[in-house]
Design a protein around this motif. Structure first.
Motif, mmCIF file in Angstrom:
data_model
loop_
_atom_site.group_PDB
_atom_site.id
_atom_site.type_symbol
_atom_site.label_atom_id
_atom_site.label_comp_id
_atom_site.label_asym_id
_atom_site.label_seq_id
_atom_site.Cartn_x
_atom_site.Cartn_y
_atom_site.Cartn_z
ATOM 1 N N LEU A 1 5.427 6.402 -57.663
ATOM 2 C CA LEU A 1 4.097 6.226 -58.242
ATOM 3 C C LEU A 1 4.067 5.094 -59.262
ATOM 4 O O LEU A 1 3.082 4.376 -59.374
ATOM 5 C CB LEU A 1 3.619 7.523 -58.902
ATOM 6 C CG LEU A 1 2.832 8.511 -58.030
ATOM 7 C CD1 LEU A 1 2.544 9.787 -58.803
ATOM 8 C CD2 LEU A 1 1.545 7.885 -57.532
ATOM 9 N N ASP A 2 5.158 4.938 -59.992
ATOM 10 C CA ASP A 2 5.213 3.891 -61.015
ATOM 11 C C ASP A 2 5.175 2.495 -60.401
ATOM 12 O O ASP A 2 4.692 1.550 -61.026
ATOM 13 C CB ASP A 2 6.487 4.043 -61.870
ATOM 14 C CG ASP A 2 6.516 5.356 -62.630
ATOM 15 O OD1 ASP A 2 5.419 5.856 -62.962
ATOM 16 O OD2 ASP A 2 7.612 5.885 -62.886
ATOM 17 N N GLU A 3 5.732 2.360 -59.192
ATOM 18 C CA GLU A 3 5.807 1.044 -58.546
ATOM 19 C C GLU A 3 4.793 0.863 -57.422
ATOM 20 O O GLU A 3 4.735 -0.195 -56.802
ATOM 21 C CB GLU A 3 7.217 0.843 -57.961
ATOM 22 C CG GLU A 3 8.333 0.895 -58.988
ATOM 23 C CD GLU A 3 9.713 0.777 -58.345
ATOM 24 O OE1 GLU A 3 10.613 0.287 -59.025
ATOM 25 O OE2 GLU A 3 9.853 1.169 -57.153
ATOM 26 N N LYS B 1 4.215 -2.606 -55.267
ATOM 27 C CA LYS B 1 4.805 -2.614 -53.926
ATOM 28 C C LYS B 1 3.713 -2.748 -52.856
ATOM 29 O O LYS B 1 3.871 -3.455 -51.860
ATOM 30 C CB LYS B 1 5.586 -1.307 -53.683
ATOM 31 C CG LYS B 1 6.798 -1.121 -54.584
ATOM 32 C CD LYS B 1 8.025 -1.788 -54.011
ATOM 33 C CE LYS B 1 9.260 -1.407 -54.799
ATOM 34 N NZ LYS B 1 10.465 -2.064 -54.268
ATOM 35 N N PHE B 2 2.621 -2.053 -53.084
ATOM 36 C CA PHE B 2 1.503 -2.100 -52.119
ATOM 37 C C PHE B 2 0.915 -3.494 -52.070
ATOM 38 O O PHE B 2 0.609 -4.005 -50.998
ATOM 39 C CB PHE B 2 0.449 -1.066 -52.544
ATOM 40 C CG PHE B 2 -0.644 -0.849 -51.532
ATOM 41 C CD1 PHE B 2 -0.355 -0.448 -50.240
ATOM 42 C CD2 PHE B 2 -1.956 -1.074 -51.872
ATOM 43 C CE1 PHE B 2 -1.357 -0.242 -49.297
ATOM 44 C CE2 PHE B 2 -2.985 -0.872 -50.937
ATOM 45 C CZ PHE B 2 -2.681 -0.450 -49.655
ATOM 46 N N LYS B 3 0.825 -4.134 -53.230
ATOM 47 C CA LYS B 3 0.272 -5.478 -53.291
ATOM 48 C C LYS B 3 1.168 -6.453 -52.516
ATOM 49 O O LYS B 3 0.683 -7.343 -51.829
ATOM 50 C CB LYS B 3 0.127 -5.942 -54.748
ATOM 51 C CG LYS B 3 -0.543 -7.295 -54.889
ATOM 52 C CD LYS B 3 -0.669 -7.712 -56.363
ATOM 53 C CE LYS B 3 -1.758 -6.938 -57.032
ATOM 54 N NZ LYS B 3 -2.037 -7.480 -58.409
ATOM 55 N N SER B 4 2.486 -6.283 -52.638
ATOM 56 C CA SER B 4 3.418 -7.193 -51.947
ATOM 57 C C SER B 4 3.304 -7.079 -50.435
ATOM 58 O O SER B 4 3.568 -8.027 -49.700
ATOM 59 C CB SER B 4 4.857 -6.913 -52.400
ATOM 60 O OG SER B 4 5.274 -5.636 -51.962
ATOM 61 N N ALA C 1 7.191 14.908 -57.923
ATOM 62 C CA ALA C 1 8.348 14.048 -57.635
ATOM 63 C C ALA C 1 8.062 12.585 -57.974
ATOM 64 O O ALA C 1 8.913 11.714 -57.739
ATOM 65 C CB ALA C 1 8.731 14.182 -56.159
ATOM 66 N N ASN C 2 6.868 12.303 -58.502
ATOM 67 C CA ASN C 2 6.462 10.934 -58.866
ATOM 68 C C ASN C 2 6.500 10.008 -57.634
ATOM 69 O O ASN C 2 6.930 8.865 -57.718
ATOM 70 C CB ASN C 2 7.350 10.379 -59.980
ATOM 71 C CG ASN C 2 6.711 9.188 -60.677
ATOM 72 O OD1 ASN C 2 5.505 9.182 -60.917
ATOM 73 N ND2 ASN C 2 7.518 8.178 -60.987
ATOM 74 N N LYS C 3 6.042 10.555 -56.497
ATOM 75 C CA LYS C 3 6.044 9.794 -55.236
ATOM 76 C C LYS C 3 4.632 9.787 -54.627
ATOM 77 O O LYS C 3 3.795 10.634 -54.933
ATOM 78 C CB LYS C 3 7.005 10.431 -54.216
ATOM 79 C CG LYS C 3 8.449 10.546 -54.689
ATOM 80 C CD LYS C 3 9.142 9.201 -54.678
ATOM 81 C CE LYS C 3 10.631 9.349 -55.002
ATOM 82 N NZ LYS C 3 11.322 8.051 -55.058
ATOM 83 N N ILE C 4 4.408 8.842 -53.725
ATOM 84 C CA ILE C 4 3.164 8.796 -52.952
ATOM 85 C C ILE C 4 3.469 8.231 -51.581
ATOM 86 O O ILE C 4 4.285 7.314 -51.437
ATOM 87 C CB ILE C 4 2.081 7.954 -53.676
ATOM 88 C CG1 ILE C 4 0.723 8.106 -52.962
ATOM 89 C CG2 ILE C 4 2.465 6.481 -53.778
ATOM 90 C CD1 ILE C 4 -0.453 7.550 -53.769
ATOM 91 N N ASN C 5 2.872 8.821 -50.546
ATOM 92 C CA ASN C 5 3.088 8.378 -49.168
ATOM 93 C C ASN C 5 1.934 7.479 -48.720
ATOM 94 O O ASN C 5 0.762 7.838 -48.907
ATOM 95 C CB ASN C 5 3.181 9.584 -48.231
ATOM 96 C CG ASN C 5 4.453 10.381 -48.458
ATOM 97 O OD1 ASN C 5 5.546 9.821 -48.432
ATOM 98 N ND2 ASN C 5 4.310 11.672 -48.717
#
Length: 423
Positions: free
Chosen positions: A411-413, A417-420, A393-397
């Motif tokens: 996953l692409d972002e 997003k994690f850095k922000s 699904a191109n996702k990560i929790n």
């Protein structure tokens, strides 16, 4: 056959080495503010360097040096202290000709002395030290002392005692030398063999003897302060006035002579007054060594410096129960479930590290529960969970281990997003 570590050495393991790194980091930062530049000299030097500079009547030269002959028949010695090598380099590299004077240097590295190992004292130890070469201004004596004192204070030590003395100039020391010989000579047979050998060569060393320190003649020995000429007395008074201006408390101890022959004028030690620190309370020692540069073949150049043991530094921190602000824990632990997800985390881990995060993943093909335990042991702030379904699904929790809050990212972002979330 089991092979064990040599006596008087130690393995500094993860969990402990971070304390060393923090002290080293603070020492480097402080030196940068004081304008001292790092120098790195060889771990071994020609033996003659130490016999000439440290002094052939000292315990270091007579009993403690690791000396060996190389295949060319040259006598070499593992450095027992840092000053001699720095001064040798100063002369050999002609630093006395540099435009910016004085030359202000610092070093950090292993030293070697064959002595009886005990708490805080090893045969291989790490020493941090500074040397200021080219100035006879008593203000730089105060600066050197303040740098050492500032490092201890920066790390949180409070129970410190600075002891200072003056060993005087050549004229003062000559007069004091004669007085010492006359004082000890009638009863020198009551002293140890080392003291007897030192009587004519260097009677000042007798005052530094550990075996005979309780002898009555030690207590009544003539003080160097009684023999200071006007110039030496004025110099010492200036050093004291500068230390007062710097708000550094000190005591004058006329028995402080230090264990090396090259000292003159200012000599000092910083000690720990912490309860339970041990019988050997000295943390740092140093002083002025006008004449040492000439002794190793250079031009007339005044100098002053100090050396301190990192091992004893750490022991003092423990004695005062100081908790160091160590950089513990990692930013994120990647939990991969299934072969494809595990394969994907290899590249994702690399991208996280390139983005500036401290990150780790599983390398033992453990189940999810064991991976979470590993993340907990590493004190991870977040766990990023990637399974086969998430990958498709191109996702990560991403779960915060502090709050339990869980967020799903594309996953692409993910990295952006994690850095922000850290900003």
């Amino acid at each position: 056959m089991s092979i064990s570590i040599p006596r008087g050495t130690q393995d500094i393991l993860p969990g402990e080495v971070e304390k060393w790194q923090l002290i080293e980091k603070n020492a480097r930062e402080l030196c940068e503010k004081f304008q001292y530049k790092e120098i790195r000299t060889p771990i071994f030097e020609q033996t003659e360097l130490f016999t000439r500079s440290v002094g052939d009547t000292t315990d270091i030269v007579q009993k403690e040096m690791y000396t060996f002959e190389d295949r060319g028949g040259r006598s070499l010695t593992l450095r027992p202290e840092g000053t001699a090598g720095v001064v040798r380099s100063f002369v050999e590299q002609k630093m006395f000709g540099y435009a910016n004077q004085p030359i202000k240097l610092y070093y950090m590295g292993q030293m070697f002395r064959y002595e009886r190992p005990q708490a805080g004292r090893f045969r291989q130890f790490v020493q941090f030290g500074v040397e200021a070469l080219g100035s006879a201004d008593p203000a730089i004596d105060a600066e050197v002392i303040s740098l050492a004192f500032s490092l201890y204070q920066k790390m949180g030590l409070k129970k410190l005692k600075l002891v200072i003395n003056s060993l005087g100039d050549k004229e003062s020391r000559t007069a004091h030398r004669e007085a010492l010989i006359n004082h000890f000579k009638p009863s020198i047979g009551e002293f140890c063999g080392d003291c007897q050998n030192r009587l004519e060569k260097n009677p000042l060393r007798i005052l530094d003897c550990k075996k005979d320190r309780d002898h009555e003649l030690m207590k009544s020995a003539p003080s160097i302060l009684e023999f200071l000429n006007d110039d030496s007395r004025a110099y010492f008074e200036k050093v004291q006035s500068y230390l007062t201006a710097l708000e550094i408390p000190f005591e004058v101890d006329s028995n402080l002579v230090r264990g090396l022959d090259y000292y003159n004028h200012t000599a000092f030690e910083i000690m720990s007054d912490a309860e339970g620190f041990g019988a050997i309370t000295t943390l740092c020692g140093g002083g002025r060594y006008n004449g040492l540069v000439e002794e190793v073949g250079g031009p007339e150049t005044p100098g002053i410096g100090f050396g301190l043991s990192i091992e004893r530094f750490i022991a003092a921190l423990a004695a005062e129960n100081i908790e160091l602000p160590l950089n513990e824990g990692i930013d994120v632990y990647l939990v991969g479930l299934g072969e494809a997800a595990q394969d994907y985390t290899v590249g994702l881990l690399h991208k996280l590290r390139k983005a500036g995060f401290s990150a780790e993943r599983d390398y033992l093909d453990r189940k999810i529960k064991a991976q979470f335990k590993a993340a907990d042991r590493l004190n991870a702030k977040y766990v990023a969970i990637l399974g086969e379904d998430e990958l498709k699904a191109n996702k990560i929790n991403v779960k915060s281990l502090a709050s339990g809050e869980q967020v799903e990212y594309s996953l692409d972002e993910f990295i952006d997003k994690f850095k922000s979330s850290f900003e």
